[in-house]
Design an enzyme around this catalytic site. Structure first.
Site, PDB file in Angstrom:
ATOM      1  N   SER A   1       0.830  -1.216   0.000  1.00 21.35           N
ATOM      2  CA  SER A   1       0.000   0.000   0.000  1.00 21.35           C
ATOM      3  C   SER A   1       0.858   1.257   0.000  1.00 21.35           C
ATOM      4  O   SER A   1       1.969   1.266   0.538  1.00 21.35           O
ATOM      5  CB  SER A   1      -0.895  -0.002   1.244  1.00 21.35           C
ATOM      6  OG  SER A   1      -1.504   1.254   1.425  1.00 21.35           O
TER       7      SER A   1
ATOM      8  N   TYR B   1      -2.144   0.101   9.954  1.00 24.14           N
ATOM      9  CA  TYR B   1      -2.359  -0.506   8.645  1.00 24.14           C
ATOM     10  C   TYR B   1      -1.079  -0.399   7.808  1.00 24.14           C
ATOM     11  O   TYR B   1      -0.595  -1.393   7.243  1.00 24.14           O
ATOM     12  CB  TYR B   1      -3.524   0.176   7.926  1.00 24.14           C
ATOM     13  CG  TYR B   1      -3.689  -0.255   6.492  1.00 24.14           C
ATOM     14  CD1 TYR B   1      -4.097  -1.553   6.180  1.00 24.14           C
ATOM     15  CD2 TYR B   1      -3.433   0.621   5.436  1.00 24.14           C
ATOM     16  CE1 TYR B   1      -4.240  -1.962   4.864  1.00 24.14           C
ATOM     17  CE2 TYR B   1      -3.573   0.222   4.120  1.00 24.14           C
ATOM     18  CZ  TYR B   1      -3.981  -1.064   3.839  1.00 24.14           C
ATOM     19  OH  TYR B   1      -4.117  -1.472   2.529  1.00 24.14           O
TER      20      TYR B   1
END
Length: 343
Positions: A148, A173
């Site tokens: 990501s 995350y």
């Protein structure tokens, strides 16, 4: 790589996973889709995506049972499973002898990681390790996985390059995604497993996620509700249309790169950042409705801007994103109205 591969796609009921399965099936490959169908967002949308692939909801609701697609018959199968299930996942690998694995399953969302950190460790760390172990023991040839843009945190080096320092993620995350890259490196080094990490940048388009800006804004504007504009709109994102993303992912799965190293990392984005206010204007223009804007402060864990340098993916896998934002927004709005019967 030759055609007719057997490919595992985890996160198959998700936004990117659904589109990837669809494209791989059109190319003639055998696909096994896996997803735990958690309730992080509306499960009806997840089952509707699976339905597009010919997977019956009633059959898909049971855990650890393989169901066949009615559209693609023997070419597409689906199983509802948790990645961290250390009995069921190795059995699945044993049953199918996958050539390639694409891991898109993860607990997504920067903001939710502040509320429910444990979910990220279970899925993104324990689940990721389990799938690496299965690849190792099942002689999988290639492992492509979702990283990501969140790993860059608030990097001041613009555009973001794969060589940038990523030691300061600002969300759990992002930290789990950096961990995935380190774990993949270890398995490439120790077990000669080819691993390809893809750092996704703000993917949007038809069948998109309800927690993402595109969906949230469209939904609010059409329902005459205010939209939350964070950091008073002073944000930019490298919005990347789903079709461009899928072409890039498919190439990493099926094409042999010029780069022969076993461990590879790539940004996959549009390389054209868009100001948040311009993105909202584009949605307003397509809908023909002005948004009610509620200006909000910056959110914890969020970043000011994202901008992908995709030159490495262009060189190695001929990646060429080409969908302008207005065209992508129009395609999403058309799908949204169709899905919710608003035409």
């Amino acid at each position: 790589m030759s055609s007719n591969k057997t490919i595992l796609v985890t996160g198959a009921a998700g936004f990117i996973g659904y589109h990837l399965c669809n494209q791989l099936l059109k190319l003639g490959h055998n696909v096994v889709g896996l997803d735990n169908i958690n309730d992080y967002y509306d499960v009806n949308l997840k089952y509707a995506r699976l339905n597009q692939l010919g997977i019956d909801r009633q059959k898909a609701e049971s855990f650890n049972v393989c169901s066949n697609s009615t559209t693609y018959e023997s070419q597409m199968k689906f199983t509802r499973m948790n990645l961290e299930d250390r009995q069921a996942l190795p059995k699945l690998f044993n049953d199918f002898q996958f050539d390639i694995v694409c891991n898109l399953a993860a607990q997504p969302g920067v903001r939710y990681s502040l509320e429910n950190p444990q979910a990220y460790i279970d899925s993104n760390i324990s689940g990721f390790l389990n799938i690496l172990e299965c690849c190792r023991h099942s002689n999988v040839k290639r492992f492509v996985y979702a990283s990501s843009s969140s790993i860059y945190g608030n990097s001041s080096e613009i555009p973001f390059k794969e060589s940038a320092n990523i030691d300061r993620p600002i969300s759990l995350y992002g930290a789990t995604k950096k961990s995935n890259e380190l774990m993949a490196h270890t398995y490439s080094h120790l077990y000669e497993l080819e691993t390809i990490g893809l750092r996704f940048f703000t993917v949007y388009g038809p069948w998109g996620r309800p927690d993402m800006a595109m969906f949230l804004f469209t939904d609010a504007i059409l329902n005459n509700k205010p939209i939350k504009v964070f950091n008073s709109g002073d944000l930019s994102r490298d919005f990347t249309y789903i079709d461009d993303i899928i072409k890039g992912v498919v190439n990493t799965l099926l094409v042999n790169s010029k780069d022969k190293s076993l461990y590879k990392l790539y940004n996959i984005g549009n390389s054209t950042p868009v100001q948040l206010m311009d993105f909202i204007t584009s949605i307003e223009n397509i809908l023909g409705v002005k948004a009610q804007k509620q200006m909000m402060p910056m959110q914890p864990g969020d970043v000011n801007q994202t901008w992908a340098d995709v030159s490495k993916l262009q060189t190695d896998y001929d990646y060429k994103p080409k969908t302008p934002v207005d065209m992508g927004v129009e395609a999403f709005v058309k799908w949204y109205k169709l899905y919710y019967n608003l035409n």
